[in-house]
Write a protein that holds these residues in place. Structure first.
Motif, PDB file in Angstrom:
ATOM      1  N   LYS A  54      41.335  42.251  43.629  1.00 19.53           N
ATOM      2  CA  LYS A  54      42.768  42.527  43.501  1.00 19.53           C
ATOM      3  C   LYS A  54      43.446  41.595  42.487  1.00 19.53           C
ATOM      4  CE  LYS A  54      43.411  41.747  47.913  1.00 19.53           C
ATOM      5  NZ  LYS A  54      42.028  41.357  48.286  1.00 19.53           N
ATOM      6  N   THR A  55      43.203  40.288  42.634  1.00 19.51           N
ATOM      7  CA  THR A  55      43.803  39.315  41.711  1.00 19.51           C
ATOM      8  C   THR A  55      43.279  39.538  40.292  1.00 19.51           C
ATOM      9  OG1 THR A  55      44.132  37.694  43.471  1.00 19.51           O
ATOM     10  CG2 THR A  55      44.064  36.826  41.226  1.00 19.51           C
ATOM     11  N   SER A  56      41.991  39.824  40.183  1.00 15.29           N
ATOM     12  CA  SER A  56      41.395  40.063  38.871  1.00 15.29           C
ATOM     13  C   SER A  56      42.051  41.272  38.203  1.00 15.29           C
ATOM     14  CB  SER A  56      39.888  40.300  39.004  1.00 15.29           C
ATOM     15  OG  SER A  56      39.279  39.239  39.714  1.00 15.29           O
ATOM     16  N   PRO A  76      51.912  34.280  41.227  1.00 12.00           N
ATOM     17  CA  PRO A  76      50.513  34.057  41.620  1.00 12.00           C
ATOM     18  C   PRO A  76      50.351  33.858  43.123  1.00 12.00           C
ATOM     19  CG  PRO A  76      51.366  32.181  40.348  1.00 12.00           C
ATOM     20  CD  PRO A  76      52.465  33.181  40.458  1.00 12.00           C
ATOM     21  N   GLN A  77      49.112  34.008  43.550  1.00 13.66           N
ATOM     22  CA  GLN A  77      48.778  33.889  44.975  1.00 13.66           C
ATOM     23  C   GLN A  77      49.089  32.488  45.501  1.00 13.66           C
ATOM     24  OE1 GLN A  77      44.793  35.407  45.460  1.00 13.66           O
ATOM     25  NE2 GLN A  77      45.090  35.882  47.616  1.00 13.66           N
ATOM     26  N   GLU A  78      48.848  31.462  44.680  1.00 15.41           N
ATOM     27  CA  GLU A  78      49.141  30.080  45.080  1.00 15.41           C
ATOM     28  C   GLU A  78      50.567  29.749  44.659  1.00 15.41           C
ATOM     29  OE1 GLU A  78      46.807  28.240  46.579  1.00 15.41           O
ATOM     30  OE2 GLU A  78      45.146  29.655  46.283  1.00 15.41           O
ATOM     31  N   LEU A  96      53.010  40.985  42.095  1.00 16.11           N
ATOM     32  CA  LEU A  96      53.193  40.154  43.291  1.00 16.11           C
ATOM     33  C   LEU A  96      51.836  40.011  43.983  1.00 16.11           C
ATOM     34  CD1 LEU A  96      56.480  41.758  44.713  1.00 16.11           C
ATOM     35  CD2 LEU A  96      56.258  39.701  43.303  1.00 16.11           C
ATOM     36  N   ASP A  97      51.227  38.833  43.842  1.00 17.58           N
ATOM     37  CA  ASP A  97      49.890  38.633  44.408  1.00 17.58           C
ATOM     38  C   ASP A  97      50.003  38.060  45.814  1.00 17.58           C
ATOM     39  OD1 ASP A  97      47.257  38.326  44.989  1.00 17.58           O
ATOM     40  OD2 ASP A  97      46.720  37.388  43.077  1.00 17.58           O
ATOM     41  N   ASP A  98      50.067  38.965  46.783  1.00  8.93           N
ATOM     42  CA  ASP A  98      50.168  38.570  48.192  1.00  8.93           C
ATOM     43  C   ASP A  98      51.474  37.824  48.467  1.00  8.93           C
ATOM     44  OD1 ASP A  98      48.585  39.220  50.313  1.00  8.93           O
ATOM     45  OD2 ASP A  98      47.548  37.293  50.411  1.00  8.93           O
TER      46      ASP A  98
HETATM   47 MG    MG Z   1      43.383  37.382  45.282  1.00 11.44          MG
END
Ligand code: MG
Ligand code: CTP
Length: 240
Positions: free
Chosen positions: A47-49, A88-90, A168-170
């Motif tokens: 997903k992130t990729s 980003p997720q972080e 929107l990553d998570d």
């Molecule tokens: Mg991810």
């Protein structure tokens, strides 16, 4: 010109330079401008990729990615990254005021622009409840925000740049169903094409397009109703 935000993937395959196997295989889909795209799939599914390919953080090995019909490999990366908001997720927040944290990366943003972004991100009402409002200091010597408040602050940071496409990553995992629905509606109202990586069925219910990834392949795509009718994995996620 400004983007409309129609994103197309045509047979996209991607592998990180230092790994042996492809992490995305032959991905094809098409979005319409201003719509909501939910991306689901287990951890490690890619997903992130996938979203990282859109602002060209990485280059695909095969296939073509287009925005408004233009191959993104022909677009200036600065222009591309200016038009695409990426959360980003972080989450990264720093010791400083809420205002500074939202304006990070766009230090010339006016207070009006910051407030507008915070309203869209559904965090303005929380901010104005602090005695110092937008001048509230975050971090060890200041206010500690909840997980969902931090997520909305970083969404506001992306929106202050007025993107045409938002990734929107998570970033809504800690939001309640109503707040998330209000956020998605606000993004629709400004015609911002939104890619929402999510594990929650509540987020996919109102998506125009759901992409279900499994081990780097697009197992299924369609609306909630279509996937409920056709996709056994989606049915299982829905019932669990
Ligand atoms: Mg991810
Ligand atoms: N990967 C890699 N090199 C990186 C990042 C990821 O080789 N720099 C690999 C991971 O090991 C994984 C695959 O790429 O096998 C997909 O990773 P990712 O896109 O991050 O998966 P997500 O679906 O985002 O997983 P999660 O839900 O855990 O965030």
């Amino acid at each position: 010109y400004t983007m409309n935000g129609a994103v197309t993937f045509e047979h996209v395959t991607f592998q990180y330079p230092d790994t042996a196997a492809a992490v995305l295989h032959d991905i094809s889909f098409e979005t319409k401008p201003g719509t909501t795209v939910a991306i689901m799939g287990a951890t490690g599914a890619g997903k992130t990729s996938l979203v990282g390919l859109i602002p060209r953080l990485y280059e695909q090995n095969a296939g073509v990615i287009k925005i408004d019909g233009t191959d993104i490999s022909t677009l200036n990366t600065e222009y591309l990254r200016d038009s695409i908001g990426y959360v980003p997720q972080e989450i990264i927040l720093f010791t400083g005021t809420i205002r500074e944290n939202i304006a990070w990366g766009k230090e010339d943003a006016t207070l009006d622009e910051i407030i507008e972004a915070a309203k869209l991100a559904q965090i303005h009402d929380t901010i104005i409840q602090f005695p110092l409002g937008y001048d509230t200091i975050l971090g060890q010597k200041g206010v500690n925000l909840s997980g969902g408040q931090k997520q909305r602050l970083t969404i506001a940071r992306a929106l202050v740049r007025k993107p045409c496409i938002l990734l929107l990553d998570d970033s809504t995992s800690a939001l309640d169903v109503r707040t998330e629905a209000s956020l998605l509606q606000a993004l629709r109202n400004i015609s911002c094409t939104t890619f929402l990586i999510t594990q929650k069925i509540s987020s996919t219910l109102h998506a125009d397009l759901i992409l279900l990834l499994e081990d780097g392949s697009l197992l299924a795509q369609g609306s909630h109703e279509e996937l409920i009718a056709d996709c056994a994995l989606y049915q299982r996620i829905y019932e669990s």
